[in-house]
Write an enzyme that holds these catalytic residues in place. Structure first.
Site, PDB file in Angstrom:
ATOM      1  N   HIS A  75      25.572  -4.656  -5.892  1.00  0.00           N
ATOM      2  CA  HIS A  75      24.165  -4.232  -5.871  1.00  0.00           C
ATOM      3  C   HIS A  75      23.405  -4.781  -7.070  1.00  0.00           C
ATOM      4  O   HIS A  75      23.948  -4.953  -8.159  1.00  0.00           O
ATOM      5  CB  HIS A  75      24.033  -2.703  -5.786  1.00  0.00           C
ATOM      6  N   ASP A  77      20.506  -3.503  -8.566  1.00  0.00           N
ATOM      7  CA  ASP A  77      19.846  -2.602  -9.504  1.00  0.00           C
ATOM      8  C   ASP A  77      20.811  -2.069 -10.541  1.00  0.00           C
ATOM      9  O   ASP A  77      22.031  -2.164 -10.386  1.00  0.00           O
ATOM     10  CB  ASP A  77      19.191  -1.444  -8.753  1.00  0.00           C
ATOM     11  N   ASP A 114      27.541  -2.495 -14.607  1.00  0.00           N
ATOM     12  CA  ASP A 114      27.538  -1.803 -13.317  1.00  0.00           C
ATOM     13  C   ASP A 114      26.191  -2.088 -12.657  1.00  0.00           C
ATOM     14  O   ASP A 114      25.183  -1.514 -13.025  1.00  0.00           O
ATOM     15  CB  ASP A 114      27.726  -0.300 -13.538  1.00  0.00           C
ATOM     16  N   GLU A 144      21.091   0.871  -5.098  1.00  0.00           N
ATOM     17  CA  GLU A 144      22.348   1.608  -4.925  1.00  0.00           C
ATOM     18  C   GLU A 144      22.381   2.857  -5.788  1.00  0.00           C
ATOM     19  O   GLU A 144      22.898   3.896  -5.377  1.00  0.00           O
ATOM     20  CB  GLU A 144      23.529   0.689  -5.275  1.00  0.00           C
ATOM     21  N   GLU A 145      21.799   2.764  -6.981  1.00  0.00           N
ATOM     22  CA  GLU A 145      21.969   3.833  -7.953  1.00  0.00           C
ATOM     23  C   GLU A 145      21.126   5.069  -7.674  1.00  0.00           C
ATOM     24  O   GLU A 145      21.439   6.156  -8.154  1.00  0.00           O
ATOM     25  CB  GLU A 145      21.639   3.305  -9.366  1.00  0.00           C
TER      26      GLU A 145
END
Length: 479
Positions: A75, A77, A114, A144-145
């Protein structure tokens, strides 16, 4: 030493280029354009779907045409957190990085490893000319986050791969084959304001480690909002009126700091109780939260507060709301099945908002926790909404790709990998809902302190991960 001098240079070059681009969740326009341009500059088929997911396709290398096609997925973001004393604008600035021994970290902010290292690894495969691989679809998802809206919006038929390699886990000796689902619990209420009748005090909690609200939830780390609730409870005997609260930030980060401005009738008695409770809390966390700081002082304020009755209900709700592990899995050793993070607490001008993220690998216990929270808040007269629900990913330990990866790991590193499921929200479960026949595995380099300004990525671990990824691509099973 510069970041781009570290091996493997191709990974750190692409990570540095990615980290120069602002990419907060829900504000990924710049990084979407960056990845789209990256694919187009390589002459590869590149598409952006209606929500912003980017898909880049690369044909199989010579001799690999008969292998199962692979989706490489990460991802775009990142979680945006910074220390209070750091001036930084995540919407306009690139991440400032530095090397500390065997670690890469950022200067007072989250690093974005991440899932930036996963993105950088996929970029490196796409631009390579000497890495054997089957036909590839590189899937870069958005948001995603804070909701997994990119994965949720992915439609059936967009992907044609038979194996998905998700590069979004944080221990380099683990092969992840399952994850938790989640649901956002949001509690809100508006209260009339009135003049306060007592002494105004300011409480501040800071110095907690914070961390990932899934992967770190079992560690017993301090939650600033929960500690604040404990400290406010004795004030109920002193006609407590809440004036303002600011605690935590993102749902997926364990709160590190909280500030409350309150009014109490008998400040001297409350300060005595506060001092005693503060000592107890500091002793509880002495070995785990060495930087924890709790302070209280009189505060010159002309702001209005909310009534004693409403203040009492809020504090009782905060004391009652479950935080931390709710249930351990009875089927997978040491796996948290269900949990909740009381992530954000805000009260300003009579407007209250409490944000929680409830996780579980079992749908029924996920809803049990969410409904318990709803019950607590509604008993206190606070309105509750559920949103952003996404499914977990059910483990399939006997799949062909898991066996291949397990064997390769043992041959390459002379030890057995840990085959695990994790208590974090990976996109595999969501993608699998539309692609039920696709085999899925998640793995990645070692990352510490994700979702906090202490986030750091292992240099030697990234070297290990990169070599392992290349070997996996070269050994994908035949169709």
């Amino acid at each position: 030493m510069n970041l781009t001098d570290i091996e493997p240079k191709i990974i750190w070059k692409n990570f540095a280029a990615l980290n120069a681009v602002p990419r907060p969740s829900k504000k990924e326009e710049k990084v979407i354009a960056f990845i789209k341009n990256f694919g187009e500059q390589l002459g590869l088929e590149t598409t952006v779907d209606e929500v912003g997911n980017v898909i880049i396709k690369k044909p199989a290398t010579l001799g690999m045409e008969d292998r199962k096609p692979v989706v490489l997925q990460s991802h775009l973001d990142m979680v945006c957190q910074k220390n209070n004393d750091v001036e930084f604008d995540f919407e306009t600035q690139g991440i400032e990085m530095e090397i500390d021994g065997d670690w890469v970290k950022a200067k007072g902010t989250t690093l974005g490893a991440d899932n930036g290292l996963g993105v950088a690894a996929i970029m490196s495969v796409l631009e390579s000319s000497d890495i054997p691989h089957p036909a590839l679809e590189a899937l870069f998802t958005i948001d995603e986050e804070t909701g997994m809206t990119g994965a949720l919006a992915l439609k059936p038929g967009q992907l044609h791969g038979e194996i998905l390699l998700n590069l979004d886990t944080e221990e380099d000796d683990e092969i992840d084959i399952g994850c938790a689902g989640g649901i956002d619990v949001t509690a809100t209420q508006s209260y009339p304001q009135e003049s306060v009748a007592g002494t105004t005090l300011r409480i501040e909690i800071k110095g907690l480690q914070g961390g990932h609200s899934g992967m770190d939830i079992h560690k017993g780390l301090g939650n600033a909002n929960v500690i604040l609730g404990r400290l406010l409870y004795p004030a109920l005997e002193q006609n407590l009126q809440l004036i303002s609260i600011e605690g935590g930030s993102l749902r997926n980060a364990i709160p590190r700091e909280a500030i409350a401005v309150i009014s109490v009738k008998n400040a001297e008695q409350y300060l005595d109780a506060f001092s005693e409770l503060k000592a107890e809390i500091l002793e509880e966390f002495e070995s785990l939260e060495k930087e924890l700081s709790i302070s209280i002082a009189q505060y010159p304020s002309s702001e209005k507060g909310i009534s004693v009755e409403h203040s009492q209900k809020i504090v009782l709700a905060l004391k009652s709301a479950h935080n931390g592990v709710y249930r351990m899995s009875p089927d997978v050793a040491d796996l948290v099945e269900a949990s909740n993070n009381v992530a954000r607490l805000a009260l300003k001008n009579g407007e209250l908002k409490i944000l929680c993220l409830t996780r579980s690998s079992v749908e029924s216990s996920k809803m049990a926790v969410a409904e318990q929270l709803k019950s607590v808040f509604e008993l206190a007269g606070i309105k509750v909404e559920f949103s952003g629900s996404y499914p977990g990913w059910k483990p399939k330990p006997g799949s062909e790709i898991v066996k291949v990866m397990e064997q390769l790991y043992e041959e390459k590193f002379a030890s057995k990998p840990h085959i695990v499921a994790c208590h974090a929200g990976l996109e595999c479960g969501i993608i699998g809902a539309n692609y039920p026949e696709m085999e899925m595995v998640s793995f990645g380099p070692t990352i510490r302190g994700a979702h906090s300004p202490d986030e750091r990525a292992g240099i030697s671990s990234t070297q290990k991960f990169w070599g392992y990824l290349k070997d996996i691509l070269a050994n994908i099973p035949k169709k």
